[in-house]
Design an enzyme around this catalytic site. Structure first.
Site, mmCIF file in Angstrom:
data_model
loop_
_atom_site.group_PDB
_atom_site.id
_atom_site.type_symbol
_atom_site.label_atom_id
_atom_site.label_comp_id
_atom_site.label_asym_id
_atom_site.label_seq_id
_atom_site.Cartn_x
_atom_site.Cartn_y
_atom_site.Cartn_z
ATOM 1 N N TYR A 31 24.242 76.876 8.609
ATOM 2 C CA TYR A 31 24.424 77.020 10.177
ATOM 3 C C TYR A 31 25.813 76.780 10.654
ATOM 4 O O TYR A 31 26.106 75.929 11.383
ATOM 5 C CB TYR A 31 23.516 75.773 10.754
ATOM 6 C CG TYR A 31 21.925 76.010 10.363
ATOM 7 C CD1 TYR A 31 21.213 76.814 11.075
ATOM 8 C CD2 TYR A 31 21.636 75.002 9.302
ATOM 9 C CE1 TYR A 31 19.723 76.483 10.565
ATOM 10 C CE2 TYR A 31 20.219 75.283 9.083
ATOM 11 C CZ TYR A 31 19.377 75.980 9.389
ATOM 12 O OH TYR A 31 18.110 75.840 8.911
ATOM 13 N N GLN A 46 29.990 73.630 20.052
ATOM 14 C CA GLN A 46 29.498 72.182 20.632
ATOM 15 C C GLN A 46 30.126 72.310 22.120
ATOM 16 O O GLN A 46 31.032 72.568 22.608
ATOM 17 C CB GLN A 46 30.064 70.924 20.050
ATOM 18 C CG GLN A 46 29.701 70.864 18.540
ATOM 19 C CD GLN A 46 27.871 70.475 18.494
ATOM 20 O OE1 GLN A 46 27.485 70.242 19.541
ATOM 21 N NE2 GLN A 46 27.706 70.440 17.214
ATOM 22 N N CYS A 85 20.191 67.810 16.501
ATOM 23 C CA CYS A 85 20.192 67.486 18.102
ATOM 24 C C CYS A 85 18.803 67.329 18.578
ATOM 25 O O CYS A 85 18.568 67.603 19.744
ATOM 26 C CB CYS A 85 20.930 68.852 18.680
ATOM 27 S SG CYS A 85 19.926 70.597 18.285
#
Length: 456
Positions: free
Chosen positions: A316, A287, A412
């Site tokens: 993922y 991140q 996101c």
């Protein structure tokens, strides 16, 4: 279709009704939809039409006739040049409210089952957002004057905006980027211009917020000798522990070519999260906002509501960070990713941390889930954290087919989230959606969705 004809350059006075999902103001002129970047809700503005499409127009603000009480002066003059989705002109408490509204807009557009009953929790913000980005990809260009600049492309163009100062970027990485440009010129390293000259085209800098260690990847369209540059750069910045080279000969929009190799220093840097540390190779995903990643992953842990019998599948998985946060609470964690470097990092980190119940493999989640069911190792909880494009259609079909009891979606991109929920909400109850401000001062919104299988 609205047939109102507006001329390019035509000036109008309009009132902004609300903000769109990209942070732009939305106005109507005789029922014609107009997007107005940098305008705020309830403002009266004079605009100039800049673009016409069949169903909408775009315009720029010429004059603010009535200003919003929540309008503030942007602290960074670059923000408007880089993207119309930056919202630094909106007071931060209202940015957090906007990000809940962004979710609501996306749900209203795609209308997954019972969407109007979803609990949308207030956005979890970041008190001190300055310098939150731990990584940035800088595009390079050599000006006619011979000076090399590094920055980002203006939205929708190949106009490179020189980024020698950025409030949201880690200061040390920005200083390194500025110095790196000077050394590229000093040592006469060719800069790729996409037409005549091959050379260095991009560099990526990442800094650990735990150790302060810095990684750099130099991406070039041909082989380069960086020895003198690296020597001087690392003497000036002892924080740099890794320099990697990536050869990217093809003309594509992809940042990297296929081969990345370490040309100076150590292979990985150490980062920390949720009380444990892990290692990251240069291309491994992590991140961009370390402090808010901690907040985000706390929310994932809460949403999973794990028990000792849970088998968690981490799709993922990246470098394994989410799975490690759950490893001590569950029977097993099985992660997968299509990026081999990330999987190698996840395996190495799990071994170093002593997590014998964590298993990682390179591959696509839908195939791994199917194989787990065949071997009677059914996951009881699945975590998906896809890129902005959302879930692969095959993965959605697999989840609908096998229906694990718990599903946590980390998103996101609220638009692809809402779209994916159309199919998933037929099988799962959406318990709540918790938004987390991973990217302060932008319209982007991160969300954690807690889902449980419907009772028959």
């Amino acid at each position: 279709m609205n047939k109102i004809n507006l001329r390019i350059g035509e000036k109008l006075k309009v009132q902004i009704m609300r903000l769109g999902i990209n942070g732009e103001g939305i106005a109507y002129y005789k029922k014609r939809l107009i997007f107005v970047p940098y305008a705020l809700t309830d403002e009266e503005v004079q605009i100039e039409i800049t673009e016409n499409r069949p169903n909408f127009s775009r315009a720029k603000v010429v004059n603010i006739l009535k200003s919003s009480p929540y309008r503030v002066k942007p602290e960074d003059n670059n923000f408007a040049s880089l993207s119309s989705s930056h919202i630094m002109h909106l007071a931060y408490p209202q940015q957090l409210e906007f990000k809940v509204d962004v979710l609501r807009q996306a749900l209203n557009k795609y209308r997954p089952k019972d969407y109007d009953k979803y609990e949308l929790r207030p956005t979890l913000g970041q008190a001190n957002w300055h310098g939150y980005r731990n990584k940035l990809t800088y595009q390079l260009r050599r000006l006619n004057s011979g000076k090399t600049i590094a920055g980002l492309y203006a939205e929708g163009s190949h106009l490179l905006i020189n980024l020698d100062f950025c409030l949201v970027q880690d200061k040390i990485t920005q200083d390194i980027a500025n110095h790196l440009c000077k050394l590229i010129d000093k040592y006469k390293i060719p800069v790729d211009d996409e037409r005549r000259i091959k050379g260095i085209k991009t560099f990526v800098i990442r800094r650990s917020q735990l150790t302060g260690e810095v990684q750099i990847i130099l991406i070039s369209s041909n082989s380069q000798n960086y020895d003198r540059l690296i020597k001087e750069l690392t003497e000036n910045y002892p924080e740099i522990v890794t320099v990697a080279s990536n050869l990217h000969e093809k003309k594509t929009s992809e940042v990297y070519g296929e081969k990345t190799e370490i040309i100076w220093g150590q292979e990985k840097i150490t980062e920390g999260l949720l009380g444990y540390d892990f290692e990251l190779s240069p291309r491994a995903f992590f991140q961009l906002n370390t402090k808010q990643a901690e907040v985000l992953y706390h929310e994932v842990i809460k949403a999973v509501n794990a028990n000792k019998e849970d088998r968690v599948l981490d799709a993922y998985c990246g470098s394994g960070t989410i799975g490690f946060a759950l490893a001590k609470k569950v029977k097993s964690v099985h992660g997968m990713d299509i990026v081999p470097e990330s999987v190698e990092d996840a395996r190495a980190n799990a071994a170093r941390l002593g997590f014998k119940n964590c298993h990682y493999e390179t591959g696509r989640a839908e195939k791994v889930i199917a194989n787990m069911y065949k071997s009677n190792q059914r996951p009881t909880a699945v975590i998906v954290d896809p890129p902005r494009t959302g879930l692969d259609e095959q993965l959605i079909e697999t989840l609908v087919k096998f229906q694990p009891e718990k599903l946590v979606y980390v998103s996101c991109n609220v638009s692809t989230l809402a779209k994916d929920l159309v199919a998933l909400s037929e099988i799962y109850d959406v318990n709540y959606i918790q938004s987390v401000d991973m990217f302060p001062q932008t319209a982007r919104c991160e969300a954690v969705v807690k889902m449980t299988k419907k009772k028959i």
